[in-house]
Motif scaffolding. Structure first.
Motif, PDB file in Angstrom:
ATOM      1  N   VAL A 115       0.855  -1.189   0.000  1.00  0.00           N
ATOM      2  CA  VAL A 115       0.000   0.000   0.000  1.00  0.00           C
ATOM      3  C   VAL A 115       0.891   1.240   0.000  1.00  0.00           C
ATOM      4  O   VAL A 115       2.105   1.154   0.185  1.00  0.00           O
ATOM      5  N   GLY A 116       0.260   2.400  -0.200  1.00  0.00           N
ATOM      6  CA  GLY A 116       1.002   3.648  -0.170  1.00  0.00           C
ATOM      7  C   GLY A 116       1.394   4.019   1.252  1.00  0.00           C
ATOM      8  O   GLY A 116       0.528   4.320   2.075  1.00  0.00           O
ATOM      9  N   GLU A 156      -3.633   1.156  -3.133  1.00  0.00           N
ATOM     10  CA  GLU A 156      -2.980  -0.116  -3.427  1.00  0.00           C
ATOM     11  C   GLU A 156      -1.713   0.202  -4.213  1.00  0.00           C
ATOM     12  O   GLU A 156      -1.771   0.849  -5.259  1.00  0.00           O
ATOM     13  N   LEU A 157      -0.573  -0.225  -3.702  1.00  0.00           N
ATOM     14  CA  LEU A 157       0.701   0.052  -4.369  1.00  0.00           C
ATOM     15  C   LEU A 157       0.886  -0.925  -5.523  1.00  0.00           C
ATOM     16  O   LEU A 157       0.831  -2.144  -5.337  1.00  0.00           O
ATOM     17  N   LEU A 158       1.111  -0.390  -6.719  1.00  0.00           N
ATOM     18  CA  LEU A 158       1.252  -1.216  -7.915  1.00  0.00           C
ATOM     19  C   LEU A 158       2.693  -1.326  -8.395  1.00  0.00           C
ATOM     20  O   LEU A 158       3.099  -2.368  -8.909  1.00  0.00           O
ATOM     21  N   VAL A 172       3.393   4.180  -8.221  1.00  0.00           N
ATOM     22  CA  VAL A 172       2.186   4.017  -9.027  1.00  0.00           C
ATOM     23  C   VAL A 172       1.162   3.308  -8.151  1.00  0.00           C
ATOM     24  O   VAL A 172       1.428   2.212  -7.642  1.00  0.00           O
ATOM     25  N   VAL A 173       0.009   3.937  -7.953  1.00  0.00           N
ATOM     26  CA  VAL A 173      -0.970   3.418  -6.999  1.00  0.00           C
ATOM     27  C   VAL A 173      -2.360   3.352  -7.623  1.00  0.00           C
ATOM     28  O   VAL A 173      -2.652   4.018  -8.619  1.00  0.00           O
ATOM     29  N   ARG A 174      -3.203   2.533  -7.011  1.00  0.00           N
ATOM     30  CA  ARG A 174      -4.630   2.535  -7.323  1.00  0.00           C
ATOM     31  C   ARG A 174      -5.326   3.230  -6.153  1.00  0.00           C
ATOM     32  O   ARG A 174      -5.431   2.682  -5.064  1.00  0.00           O
ATOM     33  N   GLN A 175      -5.762   4.454  -6.403  1.00  0.00           N
ATOM     34  CA  GLN A 175      -6.330   5.291  -5.353  1.00  0.00           C
ATOM     35  C   GLN A 175      -7.802   4.968  -5.138  1.00  0.00           C
ATOM     36  O   GLN A 175      -8.555   4.794  -6.087  1.00  0.00           O
ATOM     37  N   SER A 176      -8.213   4.900  -3.888  1.00  0.00           N
ATOM     38  CA  SER A 176      -9.627   4.669  -3.572  1.00  0.00           C
ATOM     39  C   SER A 176     -10.151   5.804  -2.704  1.00  0.00           C
ATOM     40  O   SER A 176      -9.406   6.710  -2.319  1.00  0.00           O
ATOM     41  N   GLY A 177     -11.432   5.730  -2.399  1.00  0.00           N
ATOM     42  CA  GLY A 177     -12.037   6.733  -1.533  1.00  0.00           C
ATOM     43  C   GLY A 177     -12.188   8.077  -2.211  1.00  0.00           C
ATOM     44  O   GLY A 177     -12.356   8.173  -3.428  1.00  0.00           O
TER      45      GLY A 177
END
Length: 442
Positions: free
Chosen positions: A268-269, A290-292, A306-311
């Motif tokens: 994760v970030g 989520e850390l990609l 590079v992340v998948r940002q939520s919220g």
């Protein structure tokens, strides 16, 4: 401040720091240690550096195992992979390059490499075993032949070379081998024993392939990355640019070894706040990441997460980016459609689109026809946007995000045998013979 132990040369700028490596046998990761037996679980961490090397141990030892092949194919759906093990025929090399392997690693055998004729050499890595402690630092192969004698054949078939020491890492041998490379060739070294050796190799543009020392816990990926990172800040922090899957900048943070280790541990970030210390993004707000992937810049003085940002987004102003919203990216469109699939009110057009396969199909075909009928650039751009919208709606309907689409584009781009691209006949259905069958030129 973190000072550079070794000054990087200009020719070193395009190399990766390291390539994590692991072996599979019987469909499982072998070797024990800190590695999970599940290759898909393992690459969640190892793959954060952007690429891995997977060794098919059964194929390397002359055994057929279809479960390994299925796993390799599925791993290529997830991330870039270099493959090693049992590549002794032209057909097998071509097959896996066409499936999207970034590199195929082949064991070098003197005057026995003819099966690589015709294969694009920029996708081939030749691996050699070398002796250490040769005195003068000359690179000598395990069979007694000098690497210098073999380089003509090696450079004819490959643009990458892996050095694998029989015993003991030898920097003089590495430097000698580096000096033999033709322009444009890349050197890799298997299992450098210390993070200082990794920093030494990185300064020369040489990639480290790490397997056993990661597996037995001798070193970690964050420790290896820290060894090459430099900072001119008194606190030693590394500026870290945070971007989403569409490479849209979300914000700027800072990292150190502690935060980097936690980021890899949790996938994760995680960053280092200059006022609060360790900062796990979204732990209190719910806007998790989520850390990609983790990338280092060419000077090794900054990183990119590079992340998948939520919220609600990355910014404390409850927007996706600290630099303002961007509604025009493909990533933003895909996120919107996925959100609407999950939250569209009953009876709305969007809800109908996701629930009615016939409606979605007719709209997509309709927009494709309108695109083909477009007469000028403005009209083409307008109709293309509609096609993309409904194509993405089809993706969202099936739970396919943009990352999966991009990964498939990457795999297709890596094909080395091109199909003629013949149109499918009317009435063709999935499972019917391809019109390109029997036409697979090399």
């Amino acid at each position: 401040a973190m000072a550079a132990a070794y000054k990087r040369t200009h020719s070193a700028m395009n190399s990766r720091v390291l390539i994590p490596s692991f072996n599979i046998s019987g469909g499982k990761v072998v070797g024990g240690g800190s590695f999970s037996e599940d290759p898909f679980e393992l690459v969640k961490t190892l793959g954060l550096v952007g690429e891995v090397l997977v060794v098919d141990q059964d194929a390397e030892e002359g055994r057929d195992n279809s479960s390994n092949a299925a796993i390799l194919d599925s791993l290529l759906d997830l991330l870039p992979c270099r493959l090693r093990g049992g590549f002794v025929t032209n057909e097998k090399v071509y097959d896996w390059l066409d499936k999207g392997a970034t590199q195929v690693i082949v064991e070098y055998r003197d005057s026995n490499m003819g099966f690589l004729d015709g294969v694009p050499k920029e996708r081939i890595t030749l691996a050699v075993k070398v002796k250490s402690g040769t005195g003068a630092g000359e690179a000598v192969l395990s069979d007694g032949k000098s690497l210098k004698e073999a380089m003509s054949e090696i450079s004819y078939y490959a643009t990458r070379l892996i050095l694998q020491f029989e015993s003991g890492f030898d920097r003089k041998v590495v430097e000698a081998a580096k000096g033999l490379l033709e322009k444009g060739m890349m050197l890799n070294v298997m299992s450098p024993p210390t993070t200082d050796d990794i920093a030494f190799l990185d300064s020369h543009g040489i990639e480290s392939i790490l397997g056993e020392f990661l597996q037995d816990g001798t070193m970690t990926i964050p420790e290896a990355l820290k060894a090459v990172l430099v900072s001119d800040r008194p606190d030693g922090l590394i500026p870290t640019v945070v971007v989403d899957e569409d490479m849209v900048t979300l914000g700027l943070c800072y990292s150190n070894l502690e935060s980097l280790a936690e980021a890899f541990k949790r996938s994760v970030g995680v960053y280092w706040s200059r006022t609060r210390g360790l900062w796990i993004k979204g732990l209190t707000s719910g806007a998790t990441q989520e850390l990609l992937r983790v990338d280092l810049d060419c000077d090794r003085d900054s990183m990119r997460f590079v992340v998948r940002q939520s919220g609600s987004g990355f910014c404390h102003m409850e927007q996706m980016s600290c630099f303002g919203e961007d509604h025009g990216t493909l990533g933003a469109l895909m996120r919107t459609l996925i959100d609407r699939k999950n939250n569209a009110p009953a009876g709305s057009y969007t809800k109908r689109l996701f629930d009615d396969e016939v409606l979605l199909k007719s709209k997509l075909l309709e927009e494709c026809e309108e695109l083909l009928a477009a007469k000028d650039s403005k009209e083409v751009a307008w109709e293309t946007a509609d096609v993309i919208y409904f194509a993405f709606a089809a993706c969202a309907r099936h739970g396919v995000d943009l990352a999966k689409v991009q990964r498939n584009l990457s795999r297709k781009a890596l094909r080395v045998r091109r199909r003629p691209g013949n149109a499918k006949p009317p009435g063709w259905r999935p499972g019917d013979p391809s019109p390109d069958a029997e036409q697979n030129p090399k």
